[in-house]
Scaffold this motif. Sequence first.
Motif, mmCIF file in Angstrom:
data_model
loop_
_atom_site.group_PDB
_atom_site.id
_atom_site.type_symbol
_atom_site.label_atom_id
_atom_site.label_comp_id
_atom_site.label_asym_id
_atom_site.label_seq_id
_atom_site.Cartn_x
_atom_site.Cartn_y
_atom_site.Cartn_z
ATOM 1 N N THR A 60 0.838 -1.200 0.000
ATOM 2 C CA THR A 60 0.000 0.000 0.000
ATOM 3 C C THR A 60 0.875 1.252 0.000
ATOM 4 N N THR A 63 2.559 1.773 -3.392
ATOM 5 C CA THR A 63 1.669 2.138 -4.509
ATOM 6 C C THR A 63 1.451 3.654 -4.560
ATOM 7 N N GLU A 70 -2.740 5.639 -1.957
ATOM 8 C CA GLU A 70 -3.392 4.352 -1.690
ATOM 9 C C GLU A 70 -3.760 4.199 -0.206
ATOM 10 N N PHE A 71 -3.014 4.838 0.708
ATOM 11 C CA PHE A 71 -3.394 4.750 2.135
ATOM 12 C C PHE A 71 -4.664 5.548 2.415
ATOM 13 N N LEU A 74 -7.323 3.270 1.295
ATOM 14 C CA LEU A 74 -7.551 2.225 2.299
ATOM 15 C C LEU A 74 -8.399 2.772 3.449
ATOM 16 N N VAL A 200 -5.621 -1.946 -2.526
ATOM 17 C CA VAL A 200 -7.000 -1.715 -2.074
ATOM 18 C C VAL A 200 -7.984 -2.375 -3.030
#
Lengths: 289, 289
Positions: A60, A63, A70-71, A74, A200
């Motif tokens: 993650t 990315t 990406e976090f 998420l 994700v």
Amino acid sequence: MTTEFTTRITEAVVDSLEGTADLRLRELLAALTRHLHAFVRETEPTMAEWERAIAFLTATGQTCTDTRQEFVLLSDVLGVSMLVETINSDERGGVTESTVLGPFHMTDSPVRALGADIDLVGGGEPCVISGRVLSRDGTPLPGAVLDVWQANDQGYYDVQQPDVQPSGNGRGLFTTDDEGRFRFRTCVPSPYPIPTDGPVGDLLHATGRHPYRPAHIHFIASAAGHAPVTTHIFVAGSDHLDSDAVFAVKESLVKDFSETDDPALAREFGVPNPFRHARFDLVLNPETP
Amino acid sequence: MTTEFTTRITEAVVDSLEGTADLRLRELLAALTRHLHAFVRETEPTMAEWERAIAFLTATGQTCTDTRQEFVLLSDVLGVSMLVETINSDERGGVTESTVLGPFHMTDSPVRALGADIDLVGGGEPCVISGRVLSRDGTPLPGAVLDVWQANDQGYYDVQQPDVQPSGNGRGLFTTDDEGRFRFRTCVPSPYPIPTDGPVGDLLHATGRHPYRPAHIHFIASAAGHAPVTTHIFVAGSDHLDSDAVFAVKESLVKDFSETDDPALAREFGVPNPFRHARFDLVLNPETP
């Protein structure tokens, strides 16, 4: 198995934080430790599951780029972003409810005159958005600023299609008139998927969840002496209203975009009559002095 | 502020997991969601704090390389690694307690004869390690395998100093003799800091924590028909025994490395008499059929 050690270690970690200079950081880390350890004690992950979690978090992070977070994604799909946004808003007394900012508020919206069309490309179904910005007691707020952004009728923001959409397409910065009113023209937005080509997306796939968000238009409303509100309006009847991938739908934000028969207004906005029209007011909290 | 929405969203996220094909994954994600949301509701992070957390996790992922695992380090300094390791071990009935594997078990240990010296460089204080591998009922286990690795007397593993230490320095794979005994020579290990030049180092700094681990030697003991154990022995009297940066010390693993006066044994190991000597047994659980 649970032993005396598995409970004692939690307090050992919390105690190790006692030298933290920033007391709020200490509070956050101590609570994080307690909740994270409680999760581990409850679920008893195997070493292989722990390694899979480490690999997922690593992927993650890796990315993320300058234009992809990406976090945040998420946090969105686990409902954490909506939870934090809502905790930080004060929605008492009829004030407009907030929802997530999302990842596409990354460029400045162009200043536009009231009544302007933010759909610079055309081709979608035209619609008119109008309403007022009000203080909690109902007083109209002239000079309030509305930052608006949306995806096109294909579900893409301008920044996702730099070769197809001119910069600023679907965006506008409007100022309310002397009676606190705003109005602009656009196209009816479409549902669209969040990015699914990273960790994700793998998580959504593994959990049998679809990646779609229902059709919506983003707003940040701000006015002198008032707390700004970050929100959306959702198109009533849109697909996925009951299963937004990021849990951002609040019932009060679902707005009717139904057809209106109003030849004079149609002429004013240059749309064929009848036309789709969403009307709503944004209500802001006075800032406490 | 907490509203009906901030509690309802947790069940909405949990409900969204109902299509998860892997039921254990569903259980883990549902529990993660409940604990994570409870943490957020308890601490009410501001948007700025949420952004800081996102940035920290992103940097942690981006610090990982083929030879560095910053998320494992984060798990270590929050006590999560020790908690998971301990939950997965069964320490009843005098079985040797487990502790963290750590990040330096990344190369195969060279096979060595009993009595060999794993310190290929010299210069540190020599010592002898000896003992037995036993089943829980006290039966010696011939042919048990001991994988051993440690940092040198400067606190570095071979893989951290490829220009200074030969590959395999401080490592050995030993097989117990007919009476379940093992013995080898090494140097007394030193305390050393975990890596501090990444986000986890920043976290330790912000919390006023030191990065040191007390002096220790790693072991994985395995024997036919028994559950293997991953553990350390710690040098009694070492600095930082009470404040291991990764919370891995268990009292039963702290061993006396004191001076022994035994001219015959000194001759056998080629060390000057008197010499430092740690004696201990590793006790394994029979595997349940």
